[in-house]
Enzyme design. Sequence first.
Site, short mmCIF file in Angstrom:
data_model
loop_
_atom_site.label_atom_id
_atom_site.label_comp_id
_atom_site.label_asym_id
_atom_site.label_seq_id
_atom_site.Cartn_x
_atom_site.Cartn_y
_atom_site.Cartn_z
N GLU A 48 -20.38 -8.25 7.82
CA GLU A 48 -21.34 -7.18 8.64
C GLU A 48 -22.57 -8.49 8.52
O GLU A 48 -22.75 -8.19 9.72
CB GLU A 48 -22.07 -6.82 7.19
N LYS A 57 0.82 -1.05 0.34
CA LYS A 57 -0.30 0.06 0.00
C LYS A 57 0.69 1.59 0.05
O LYS A 57 1.95 0.99 0.77
CB LYS A 57 -1.45 -0.03 1.25
N ARG A 108 -26.08 -5.29 4.06
CA ARG A 108 -26.06 -6.33 3.47
C ARG A 108 -26.82 -7.51 4.96
O ARG A 108 -26.54 -8.98 4.79
CB ARG A 108 -24.70 -6.28 3.46
#
Length: 625
Positions: free
Chosen positions: A369, A283, A397
């Site tokens: 979730e 990253k 979700r």
Amino acid sequence: MQSSEHYPLLDQVPTPVELRNLPQNQLTALVAEVRDFLIRSVSQTGGHLSSCLGTVELTIALHYVYNTPHDSLIWDVGHQSYAHKIITGRRNQMPGLRRKGGLAGFPRRSESPYDAFGVGHSSTSISAALGMAIASQHRGDDKRAVAVIGDGAMTAGMAFEALNHAGDLDADLLVVLNDNDMSISPNVGGLSNYLAKMLSSQLYSTMKEGSKKVLKKMPTVWELARRTEEHVKGMVIPGTLFEELGFNYIGPIDGHDLDTLVTTLRNLRSLKGPQFLHVITKKGKGYAPAEENPCAYHGVGAFDPDTGQMAKGKPSSPTYTQVFGEWLCDMARQDNRLVGITPAMCEGSGLTAFAEQFPDRYFDVGIAEQHSVTLAAGMACDGLKPVVAIYSTFLQRAYDQLIHDVALQNLPVLFAIDRAGIVGPDGPTHAGSFDLTYLRCIPNLVIMAPADENECRQMLYTGFMHPGPAAVRYPRGTGPGVIINKELNHIPIGKGELCRQGGKLAILAFGAMLQPAFTAAEQINATVANMRFVKPLDEALLHDLALSHELLVTLEDNAVMGGAGSAVNEALAGMGLTVPVLNLGLPDRFVEHGSREELLADCGLNAEGILATLRPHLQVKAKSC
């Protein structure tokens, strides 16, 4: 932004068609130009940076090898797709990224033929790519499908559902795991790169398939060979799981080694069936501030590209997210039953301080979730008091779990629902436009919408102390800046308040809409009520307002269809009252990206828009008199 003379190669490749004409030995120089352009572009607009910087080589290699847009390239979530936008004909549009009328922050099919699938929520890429691979197989053409999924997205059950299904089919699918949370030492990296080239080669694949046919005629020898291969791979390749799911696993390889990427991808494109490529990236690659602190540069505002210094805004009141974070820590000190749960949104949902102060009571379940909600239900069954911190758009979700596992059992779980209503630059994939609609039909659930920061704190306490499920939904950003009472006070369930007494028109404001309602009411001398509760509704207050006013106006930052205004209509019908009602809220369309203020104005939900809607009704009333 640098002028075009600083990007000689990038100028030559407006689309991947031209990219594929470049000699391979020029790709490294192109990567440097794309990365520099990306940094300078995002420094002006803000957006997702560190993840995008880590996938520049991978992006260029994929477009170089695959015949996009004929071949489908699907980015999971889309946090990592800015380099993809730059080299697919949208470089000149990058100054409008995430701004009203400009480029979306995520891939979108209507924006470019190179965006094969619209995304924004995590872990959908493998399912979508598999669907496209099956469609290609059905047509009998040579179109290939590639899903690029980040390691974080692999925590979601949906990704494994898709992998499980894909491994059972013979569709030509490549899944690229962009693993940016681990490092490879030079020795292991070199070995892995060599193995990847070898194991993805046509020679190895042919020998492997031929050996299977021969050895399967000798079951004992075949089983020994199969197990030997698994053990050898298991010593150097962390891919046994994916092999067991039916994929040909390759990797891990260095995602910043272009030659290895290109060679491996070329080999994989020629192979049949489901393939899995494990790529290691860093990253923030190529930009020191983002490499050192990738979390801070995940989503950024404007910054100085030469120093990495973030632009400092004017001091403001705390955000609703910060109000929640402070309340959570205060409440945890008072009640050791409190546990905090988040589906991979620690910073975004305001749990950083809680995680540091109460590590044993903090649970980040990853991008899962559904699991987060049922986990909370299980905790509540055994005496804990779970607080699920979740974005409105992500709670969608886990709807089945919310109904079946929490509400049906009437369990004391508090949902702290962030980013409700209009969210701004992230656009319709992240908007919390529907939570009041999908929540208020659920039995046993108390639903609260705070009008300001202090009311948010007190509602969180009220919901936490409630013996059943409760939800407090609040918007992104700051509130009106009221003084926050550090004491924790209970708000009577289902009780609103009359805030301003006016003429024959009454505005019933829900949540963050109270402030613009006040501003508008002062211009037309209207009554204003802060309804506070969407469920249970304050029917006594509603009854009084209906009898004393000629027109009621409901105001909410939720879809009008089925929202708080609909609850008012239903309650009035149940009372047998026929007072006219005007429902104002979000329109029956997906609201595009832009600043929150711009989008509220577009929807007529700022003070000026409310006045513009109400004045004709007042004139009609005046004429009828």
